[in-house]
Write a protein that holds these residues in place. Structure first.
Motif, mmCIF file in Angstrom:
data_model
loop_
_atom_site.group_PDB
_atom_site.id
_atom_site.type_symbol
_atom_site.label_atom_id
_atom_site.label_comp_id
_atom_site.label_asym_id
_atom_site.label_seq_id
_atom_site.Cartn_x
_atom_site.Cartn_y
_atom_site.Cartn_z
ATOM 1 N N ASN A 148 0.857 -1.180 0.000
ATOM 2 C CA ASN A 148 0.000 0.000 0.000
ATOM 3 C C ASN A 148 0.892 1.229 0.000
ATOM 4 O O ASN A 148 1.482 1.585 1.026
ATOM 5 C CB ASN A 148 -0.910 -0.006 1.237
ATOM 6 C CG ASN A 148 -1.973 1.072 1.178
ATOM 7 O OD1 ASN A 148 -1.740 2.150 0.640
ATOM 8 N ND2 ASN A 148 -3.146 0.788 1.735
ATOM 9 N N ASN A 203 0.931 -0.257 6.017
ATOM 10 C CA ASN A 203 -0.119 -1.214 5.696
ATOM 11 C C ASN A 203 0.288 -2.130 4.536
ATOM 12 O O ASN A 203 -0.527 -2.491 3.706
ATOM 13 C CB ASN A 203 -1.426 -0.475 5.362
ATOM 14 C CG ASN A 203 -2.638 -1.387 5.447
ATOM 15 O OD1 ASN A 203 -2.629 -2.365 6.188
ATOM 16 N ND2 ASN A 203 -3.655 -1.073 4.673
ATOM 17 N N ASN A 204 1.560 -2.498 4.502
ATOM 18 C CA ASN A 204 2.035 -3.486 3.541
ATOM 19 C C ASN A 204 1.820 -4.859 4.165
ATOM 20 O O ASN A 204 2.234 -5.109 5.298
ATOM 21 C CB ASN A 204 3.505 -3.250 3.227
ATOM 22 C CG ASN A 204 3.753 -1.846 2.691
ATOM 23 O OD1 ASN A 204 3.304 -1.498 1.617
ATOM 24 N ND2 ASN A 204 4.461 -1.039 3.476
#
Length: 228
Positions: A16, A22-23
């Motif tokens: 992301n 937010n990976n």
């Protein structure tokens, strides 16, 4: 995306770029389609790879993490350098990462249990591929510096260097470790004696090849190209 060799799990990675924390790496059950777990990372994830025994999964982001699929324990095995790929040895004892360390182009070999750095094979330009021998004793690396090199995976000692006239895309060992086959964008596939480094045969080809390997019996060589 990566399948576990036992066919039970799939690992997927999504990055992301709007929300850097937010990976995500997700593990899925192949039979049920159920998501088993999500893990979140602050840096983008460039690679995921299962060990041949399906016990571990390696995840490359800002560091390399090795997760035990049975206990869910996670170990960080290195940091502070650029990393692009990760793979396990056939016996699952070793992990090799490619990237750069202190401005050197390297393929770092690690103990998958302890995280200890074992060897630091290097090139003078980007490392393009890494392949273990079937018994995990040797590693062959290829590079944009027009060479392929065979290393002892335990001592890290360079055994032979094989020279092409342009980038060496890929390489593999014969099943008996006697020979190494390489493919380069100089439009040649070459076979080398693994002990002496002598070139024993050469095949000229037209077009583009991305991989090369011996047949199981070692009498034939096959290559593959990506078709867009």
């Amino acid at each position: 995306m990566s399948f576990s060799p036992d066919g039970k799990y799939i690992a997927t990675a999504s990055n992301n770029y709007r929300e850097s924390d937010n990976n995500t790496v997700s593990i899925w059950n192949v039979n049920s389609g159920e998501k088993i777990t999500d893990s979140y990372y602050s840096s983008s994830v460039s690679a995921v790879s299962f060990s041949p025994n399906s016990r571990y999964i390696a995840i490359v982001s800002d560091v390399v993490r090795v997760r035990d699929m049975q206990t869910e324990a996670e170990m960080v095995i290195n940091s502070g350098s650029y990393k692009s790929t990760v793979s396990f040895s056939p016996d699952s004892r070793y992990i090799v990462t490619t990237g750069s360390v202190d401005s050197d182009y390297v393929a770092m070999i690690w103990n998958s249990q302890s995280g200890e750095a074992i060897a630091r094979p290097y090139h003078f330009d980007t490392v393009l591929s890494v392949s273990f021998s079937a018994d995990s004793r040797y590693v062959v690396t290829t590079s944009k510096d027009d060479t392929a090199k065979v290393w002892d995976s335990v001592s890290g000692k360079e055994i032979i260097q094989m020279n092409h006239d342009d980038d060496v895309i890929a390489a593999n060992f014969s099943a008996d470790n006697r020979y190494v086959v390489t493919v380069s964008i100089d439009n040649t596939v070459r076979v080398w004696n693994r002990i002496s480094g002598e070139e024993v045969s050469r095949i000229n080809y037209d077009g583009e090849l991305n991989t090369v390997s011996f047949s199981y019996g070692g009498e034939d060589i096959g290559g593959a190209a990506r078709v867009d």
